[in-house]
Design a protein around this motif. Structure first.
Motif, PDB file in Angstrom:
ATOM      1  N   ASP A  64      52.316 -27.048  19.623  1.00  0.00           N
ATOM      2  CA  ASP A  64      51.482 -26.783  20.832  1.00  0.00           C
ATOM      3  C   ASP A  64      52.077 -26.984  22.191  1.00  0.00           C
ATOM      4  N   ALA A  65      53.205 -28.115  21.891  1.00  0.00           N
ATOM      5  CA  ALA A  65      53.796 -28.225  23.124  1.00  0.00           C
ATOM      6  C   ALA A  65      55.356 -29.354  22.962  1.00  0.00           C
ATOM      7  N   VAL A  66      56.323 -29.062  23.707  1.00  0.00           N
ATOM      8  CA  VAL A  66      57.142 -30.200  23.718  1.00  0.00           C
ATOM      9  C   VAL A  66      57.188 -30.826  25.045  1.00  0.00           C
ATOM     10  N   ILE A  67      57.513 -32.044  24.882  1.00  0.00           N
ATOM     11  CA  ILE A  67      57.635 -32.880  26.409  1.00  0.00           C
ATOM     12  C   ILE A  67      58.842 -33.465  26.443  1.00  0.00           C
ATOM     13  N   LEU A  68      59.528 -33.256  27.541  1.00  0.00           N
ATOM     14  CA  LEU A  68      61.076 -33.223  27.770  1.00  0.00           C
ATOM     15  C   LEU A  68      61.196 -34.468  28.873  1.00  0.00           C
ATOM     16  N   GLY A  69      61.924 -35.437  28.027  1.00  0.00           N
ATOM     17  CA  GLY A  69      62.117 -36.628  28.988  1.00  0.00           C
ATOM     18  C   GLY A  69      63.565 -36.405  29.817  1.00  0.00           C
ATOM     19  N   MET A  70      63.679 -37.436  30.935  1.00  0.00           N
ATOM     20  CA  MET A  70      64.776 -37.166  31.609  1.00  0.00           C
ATOM     21  C   MET A  70      66.117 -37.610  31.075  1.00  0.00           C
ATOM     22  N   HIS A  71      66.079 -38.445  29.949  1.00  0.00           N
ATOM     23  CA  HIS A  71      67.264 -39.014  29.062  1.00  0.00           C
ATOM     24  C   HIS A  71      67.888 -37.939  28.397  1.00  0.00           C
ATOM     25  N   ALA A  72      67.231 -36.601  28.118  1.00  0.00           N
ATOM     26  CA  ALA A  72      67.884 -35.526  27.528  1.00  0.00           C
ATOM     27  C   ALA A  72      68.801 -34.568  28.603  1.00  0.00           C
ATOM     28  N   LYS A  73      69.709 -34.135  27.733  1.00  0.00           N
ATOM     29  CA  LYS A  73      70.490 -33.060  28.722  1.00  0.00           C
ATOM     30  C   LYS A  73      70.095 -31.769  28.472  1.00  0.00           C
TER      31      LYS A  73
END
Length: 452
Positions: A64-73
């Motif tokens: 349903d969704a992906v939540i993207l964190g700041m640690h990812a590039k």
């Protein structure tokens, strides 16, 4: 709902994952490394990834969704796969807004004090058994997680961070919440790596003030000139409630608040915390807590984690650990401790650890920040400067920036530890200010410096 977290191990991200798991969502996640306490807390709920790393095959169209964190590039393999498949991608604050758009959103913003004020509000509400949703940037006593989300609660209290939302969404987090009720505690230049000028930084708070819903409420610290300017220029049709430092006095190391209820002893101290209390009181009143009930609850508030946290105390010595690292926070915290323990020697130790504090152009903002200390120490790691790919900072630049002839500077962790452990701390207060750990200092060992 099926939600996948890219960079699930972050402090904020893992708490949101736990909150959604508690709400009944199906949660998966990935990260290249996860440390405690995130690791053990995710493991306890069955949410810890079996293998660390990025696995595009985890991203499927049935999410349903992906939540993207700041640690990812931005070239993260899972992110690229989600973009390729057209899966809905949210930043952390975007998803919080989606979870709260039908609630009354209370957002606490400011360069300093926002974690403490949010914590004070939640402490008061919890004391009086008032159920609310929330997101706060510290682990609070009496609260299992830093994020709590429900279908039924009417209010959500959000700490409004001005840092960026995600690697692909460069908007400050607090621009996305659209508050019904907001608070601005203070504005002092921070995050120089993102906001290169003071004017650019202040502009983010103007956008925040303008993002209030029409008819909304703005509670603000009128003692801060920059906050006053922003609130005066706000374009929304809002109600404005200023606050300042409330009347108080200090007696035998305890701060008392002057109120219609009498003189109330507090567990916290310092003008900045007294202003935080005044702001929190306005917010709580707008949430249905009357003044008398607020005062009853706030007396037992001991502070947010890592904010003027008392780690050791003896008859004649007290040691505090504080998250303070920006110039305004360092100055406020140092002054507060000196006023509270005016008959003791104050040894203030600051670690320069963040991008801003290790930036040669920003260093001059620390002028006079440690002046209230009887003995002032600055520690920084040249290795940390290299890791952050910044220009080398010299001891001479630091000495010049702080404008203090007797400033003690250490770059070697062992030498700094030796300095601390060689001190006679009788009739002294030690203040350790850092968002790091001085190159590996054991804070449990520090407690042995104090005689009972």
């Amino acid at each position: 709902m099926k939600i996948h977290f890219i960079a699930i191990g972050g402090s904020a991200m893992h708490n949101l994952a736990l909150a959604l798991h508690q709400k009944g969502y199906q949660i998966t996640g990935s990260d290249d490394t996860i440390h405690d306490p995130s690791k053990s807390r995710l493991e306890a709920k069955g949410l810890l990834p079996e293998i660390f790393g990025w696995f595009p095959e985890k991203i499927t169209k049935d999410l349903d969704a992906v939540i993207l964190g700041m640690h990812a590039k931005i070239d993260n393999p899972e992110l690229l796969k989600a973009q390729e498949l057209g899966v809905k991608i949210y930043s952390y604050p975007e998803f919080l807004y989606e979870q709260s758009k039908h609630k009354t959103r209370v957002v606490i913003g400011g360069s300093h004090g926002k974690t403490t004020i949010t914590s004070m509000i939640l402490h008061v509400l919890n004391y009086h058994d008032r159920e609310v949703d929330y997101m706060v940037g510290a682990q609070l006593e009496g609260f299992e997680t830093m994020v709590h989300l429900t279908e039924e609660n009417d209010f959500i209290v959000l700490e409004g961070d001005e840092y960026l939302s995600s690697p692909i969404d460069r908007r400050p987090k607090f621009h996305l919440y659209k508050p019904n009720i907001a608070l601005l505690s203070g504005i002092a230049w921070d995050h120089i790596n993102v906001f290169p000028t003071f004017e650019n930084y202040v502009e983010q708070f103007q956008i925040f003030a303008d993002s209030l819903t029409n008819g909304g409420i703005m509670v603000y610290n009128e003692a801060d000139e920059n906050v006053n300017n922003v609130v005066e220029k706000a374009t929304s049709s809002i109600k404005k409630y200023p606050y300042d430092t409330p009347e108080h006095f200090v007696d035998n190391g305890i701060t008392y608040l002057n109120t219609f209820e009498g003189d109330l002893p507090l567990e916290v101290f310092g003008n900045h915390n007294l202003q935080n209390i005044a702001g929190a009181k306005w917010i709580c009143q707008h949430m249905g807590i009357d003044e008398e009930d607020f005062y009853e609850a706030i007396m037992s508030f001991k502070g947010a984690s890592k904010r003027l946290e008392k780690i050791a105390q003896g008859d004649t010595t007290t040691i505090f650990k504080d998250f303070a690292h920006s110039p305004s926070k360092v100055k406020a915290t140092t002054s507060a401790v000196k006023v509270q323990f005016k008959n003791r020697k104050l040894i203030a130790c600051l670690e320069l650890h963040t991008y801003s504090s290790l930036n040669a152009d920003f260093l001059t903002e620390y002028k006079n920040a440690l002046d209230q200390a009887d003995e002032a120490v600055v520690f920084y790691s040249p290795h940390a400067v290299k890791i952050k790919q910044l220009e080398e900072v010299t001891e001479e630049q630091i000495a010049e920036a702080f404008q203090r002839d007797d400033l003690i500077i250490y770059t070697n962790p062992e030498q700094f530890k030796e300095y601390l452990f060689s001190k006679n701390l009788d009739k002294s207060t030690v203040l350790l200010m850092s968002s790091g750990n001085y190159g590996g200092l054991d804070f449990e060992e520090i407690k042995t410096l104090v005689r009972a």
